[in-house]
Scaffold this active site. Structure first.
Site, short mmCIF file in Angstrom:
data_model
loop_
_atom_site.label_atom_id
_atom_site.label_comp_id
_atom_site.label_asym_id
_atom_site.label_seq_id
_atom_site.Cartn_x
_atom_site.Cartn_y
_atom_site.Cartn_z
CB CYS A 1 -9.28 25.57 4.15
SG CYS A 1 -8.58 24.01 4.72
CG HIS B 1 1.00 0.80 3.52
ND1 HIS B 1 1.81 -0.04 4.24
CD2 HIS B 1 -0.18 0.14 3.36
CE1 HIS B 1 1.15 -1.17 4.51
NE2 HIS B 1 -0.05 -1.09 3.98
CD GLU C 1 15.66 -12.11 11.43
OE1 GLU C 1 15.07 -12.86 12.22
OE2 GLU C 1 16.78 -11.60 11.65
CB CYS D 1 -9.74 21.96 1.58
SG CYS D 1 -7.99 22.37 1.39
CB CYS E 1 -4.50 23.98 4.58
SG CYS E 1 -5.11 24.25 2.92
CD GLN F 1 3.72 -4.53 3.06
OE1 GLN F 1 3.16 -4.62 4.16
NE2 GLN F 1 4.64 -5.39 2.68
CG ASN F 2 8.93 -0.05 1.58
OD1 ASN F 2 8.41 -0.61 2.55
ND2 ASN F 2 9.97 -0.54 0.96
CB VAL F 3 5.47 5.81 2.81
CG1 VAL F 3 4.24 4.99 3.18
CG2 VAL F 3 6.40 5.94 4.03
CG ASP F 4 11.18 4.06 0.81
OD1 ASP F 4 10.78 3.84 -0.35
OD2 ASP F 4 11.76 3.20 1.51
#
Ligand code: OAD
Length: 260
Positions: free
Chosen positions: A160, A123, A225, A134, A157, A105-108
């Site tokens: 465009c 993600h 946890e 575009c 962009c 789920q990490n975007v790193d």
């Protein structure tokens, strides 16, 4: 290297001895030891910032400069950190099983940076950026130039003039179809499924361990946890990933042959 203090159950070891398919689902806790803040909990980002104001398309359209500034801050933070021992342990583990996948789920980008080959990003990836009109992807090099010209405002962009956004999934948006389909397929086939460093609260990722267990997987949670998943897991290891995963990879080295 000293003897590991983490004790794995015989059941888990027996499953790992014979497993063909192993899946690891990771969340923000995976990168905590690298210095990337998690979302929930005491020091979590969502305690200090409101996701409604930052992580959805309407917020972006309403106040693109603010949302851009926040993502730009996170992107720069992430650019300056390194994978931790947990990420590297997963790279090692990949070599012992015919099928081994990390669903994150990490975007790193830290799993890829460490060297994991089979990574499914649910993600998106904060290092990728694209035009909301575009769809053109902007390279990191071009982005740095555009950001400099835009002086802290959202860049536009070059093709465009549309707004540029990070290629991450925001609240209310669908996950990339191919990623979630592949994640479901792998989870259903998993013989051992690890849920690692995630609060198990965000759908559809939160359903994957249930899908795995429903199809016979041995389900292990690694998280200091308790989470809503804990009572369903066959085993919970209550330590950080940076400790548990290296110890696990040492165990696997003892019981299996390297095949890749
Ligand atoms: P959370 O911040 O909700 O949960 C992080 C979990 O990591 C918590 O359960 C912590 O107890 C645990 N944790 C902290 N340090 C750890 C360590 N060293 N080792 C193991 N576990 C540790 O993060 P996620 O579950 O990943 O979505 O959150 C899911 C999604 O919610 C994110 O992908 C993001 C967020 O909104 C989007 O941006 C779409």
């Amino acid at each position: 290297m000293g003897k590991s203090l983490i004790k794995f159950s015989e059941k888990l070891i027996d499953r790992l001895k014979v497993a063909y398919n192993v899946v690891v689902l990771t969340g923000a806790g995976m990168s905590a030891a690298s210095g990337v803040p998690t979302f929930r909990g005491k020091d979590g980002l969502w305690n200090k910032f409101n996701p409604e104001e930052l992580a959805n398309i309407n917020a972006f359209l309403r106040n693109p400069d603010l949302v851009w500034e926040w993502y730009s801050w996170r992107r720069n933070l992430i650019k300056n950190v390194n994978p931790n021992l947990g990420h590297y342990a997963l790279v090692d583990m990949e070599q012992y099983f015919p099928e081994f996948a990390v669903i994150t789920q990490n975007v790193d980008n830290l799993h890829q940076q460490a060297g994991s080959k089979s990574v499914i990003e649910l993600h998106g990836n904060i290092m990728r950026n694209k035009c909301i009109d575009c769809g053109q992807y902007i390279s990191e090099e071009d982005l740095l130039k555009l950001e400099e010209e835009a002086e802290k405002k959202v860049p536009h962009c070059p093709q465009c003039g549309g707004l540029i956004r990070p290629d991450v999934v925001w609240f209310g948006e669908l996950l990339p179809q191919d990623a979630i389909e592949k994640a479901r397929e792998l989870s259903a086939a998993a013989e051992v499924f690890f849920s690692v460093g995630t609060s198990s609260q965000v759908e559809p990722a939160a359903s994957l361990p249930y899908l795995a267990k429903g199809n016979g997987a041995y389900l292990v949670e690694i998280n200091p946890e308790a989470t809503p998943l804990s009572s369903v897991a066959d085993e919970c290891l209550r330590e950080g990933v940076e400790k548990v995963l290296p110890a696990l990879s040492m165990e696997i080295e003892k019981i299996r042959k390297r095949i890749k």
